[in-house]
Write an enzyme that holds these catalytic residues in place. Sequence first.
Site, PDB file in Angstrom:
ATOM      1  N   ASP A  67       0.828  -1.201   0.000  1.00  0.00           N
ATOM      2  CA  ASP A  67       0.000   0.000   0.000  1.00  0.00           C
ATOM      3  C   ASP A  67       0.866   1.256   0.000  1.00  0.00           C
ATOM      4  OD1 ASP A  67       0.949  -0.535   2.562  1.00  0.00           O
ATOM      5  OD2 ASP A  67      -1.013  -0.903   3.410  1.00  0.00           O
ATOM      6  N   HIS A 138      -7.688  -4.104   9.957  1.00  0.00           N
ATOM      7  CA  HIS A 138      -7.327  -3.989   8.534  1.00  0.00           C
ATOM      8  C   HIS A 138      -6.088  -4.828   8.230  1.00  0.00           C
ATOM      9  CE1 HIS A 138      -4.770  -0.169   9.538  1.00  0.00           C
ATOM     10  NE2 HIS A 138      -3.930  -1.150   9.304  1.00  0.00           N
ATOM     11  N   GLU A 143      -9.717  -1.196   5.155  1.00  0.00           N
ATOM     12  CA  GLU A 143     -10.354  -0.806   6.410  1.00  0.00           C
ATOM     13  C   GLU A 143     -11.686  -1.545   6.586  1.00  0.00           C
ATOM     14  OE1 GLU A 143      -8.594   0.597   8.432  1.00  0.00           O
ATOM     15  OE2 GLU A 143      -7.840   2.584   7.920  1.00  0.00           O
TER      16      GLU A 143
HETATM   17  C1  F6R Z   1       1.447  -1.499   6.071  1.00  0.00           C
HETATM   18  C2  F6R Z   1       0.143  -2.131   6.187  1.00  0.00           C
HETATM   19  C3  F6R Z   1      -0.677  -2.041   7.420  1.00  0.00           C
HETATM   20  C4  F6R Z   1       0.116  -2.370   8.674  1.00  0.00           C
HETATM   21  C5  F6R Z   1      -0.774  -2.243   9.913  1.00  0.00           C
HETATM   22  C6  F6R Z   1      -0.021  -2.514  11.183  1.00  0.00           C
HETATM   23  O1  F6R Z   1       1.970  -1.700   4.778  1.00  0.00           O
HETATM   24  O2  F6R Z   1      -0.277  -2.704   5.242  1.00  0.00           O
HETATM   25  O3  F6R Z   1      -1.757  -2.938   7.319  1.00  0.00           O
HETATM   26  O4  F6R Z   1       0.621  -3.660   8.573  1.00  0.00           O
HETATM   27  O5  F6R Z   1      -1.321  -0.959   9.953  1.00  0.00           O
HETATM   28  O6  F6R Z   1       0.969  -1.545  11.333  1.00  0.00           O
HETATM   29  P1  F6R Z   1       2.130  -1.741  12.409  1.00  0.00           P
HETATM   30  O7  F6R Z   1       2.883  -2.945  11.975  1.00  0.00           O
HETATM   31  O8  F6R Z   1       2.956  -0.494  12.295  1.00  0.00           O
HETATM   32  O9  F6R Z   1       1.463  -1.922  13.719  1.00  0.00           O
END
Ligand code: F6R
Length: 261
Positions: A67, A138, A143
């Site tokens: 993303d 998500h 979302e």
């Molecule tokens: C990032 C992504 C998001 C994260 C998620 C968790 O490329 O796709 O889905 O994996 O927001 O973020 P962290 O790992 O920072 O807690």
Amino acid sequence: MEVIISADADEIGRIGADAIAALLARKPDAVLGLATGSSPLAIYNELARRCQSGSVTFSRAFGFTLDEYVGLPAGHPQRYRNVIDEVFVSQVDFAAGAVHGPDGLAADIPAACAHYEEAIRDAGGIDLQILGIGTDGHIAFNEPGSSLGSRTRIKTLTRQTRSDNARFFGGDIDAVPTHCLTQGLATIMEARHLILVATGRGKAEAVHQLVEGPISALWPATVLQLHPHVTVLLDEAAARRLQLVDYYRETYGSKPEWQGI
Ligand code: F6R
């Protein structure tokens, strides 16, 4: 779905890195799906260490990120393309141009999303996808309310996600973009093996829903229950709401080591 609970962040990194190293050993031109954020860092750090010591090479591999924020300028340090370059791509030996991401600055966003889907398809699809999970359930930036059949497209970030990610923007939620481009849930489901990493108490409810909840667009990660090869790597805090936690521990504990994940 295999659930592995470890008290030790290094062990999470090792287990994920072992799976990627094994894949690259049998398929050096493997296509990797790369998540950004904190969750995969232990895996990336371990892979960087192994690459620098010569035990694993990415020289023939490809990467696709999940993303990208819409509208962050090319040089912005929080642009996901820049983040993944800094934390992982520059630490290993991918060939120039081997790692791709959705174009959050495209003038024609639907065309850029269709092009990204095509690029993944042309590369032969993703062999192994690393995922994190948001506190709202998500995966990538799909979302709550995302279609379980969605493909790469623009999404509006929830206030919850923008607040979670404000830590990367000096604590200022207003500095976090409101929109992103994200691989869809159906895009992610086409990867051959998915490894999802979650750590910390804040992820416990999302992890419970992912592993044990009903499949629902309200918790988009629950779609992974329909995938035949998913590995969920958790620390104790993220596992604390799991109802069948003893069973998961016993199952992994009695698994022969040669089997891998
Ligand atoms: C990032 C992504 C998001 C994260 C998620 C968790 O490329 O796709 O889905 O994996 O927001 O973020 P962290 O790992 O920072 O807690």
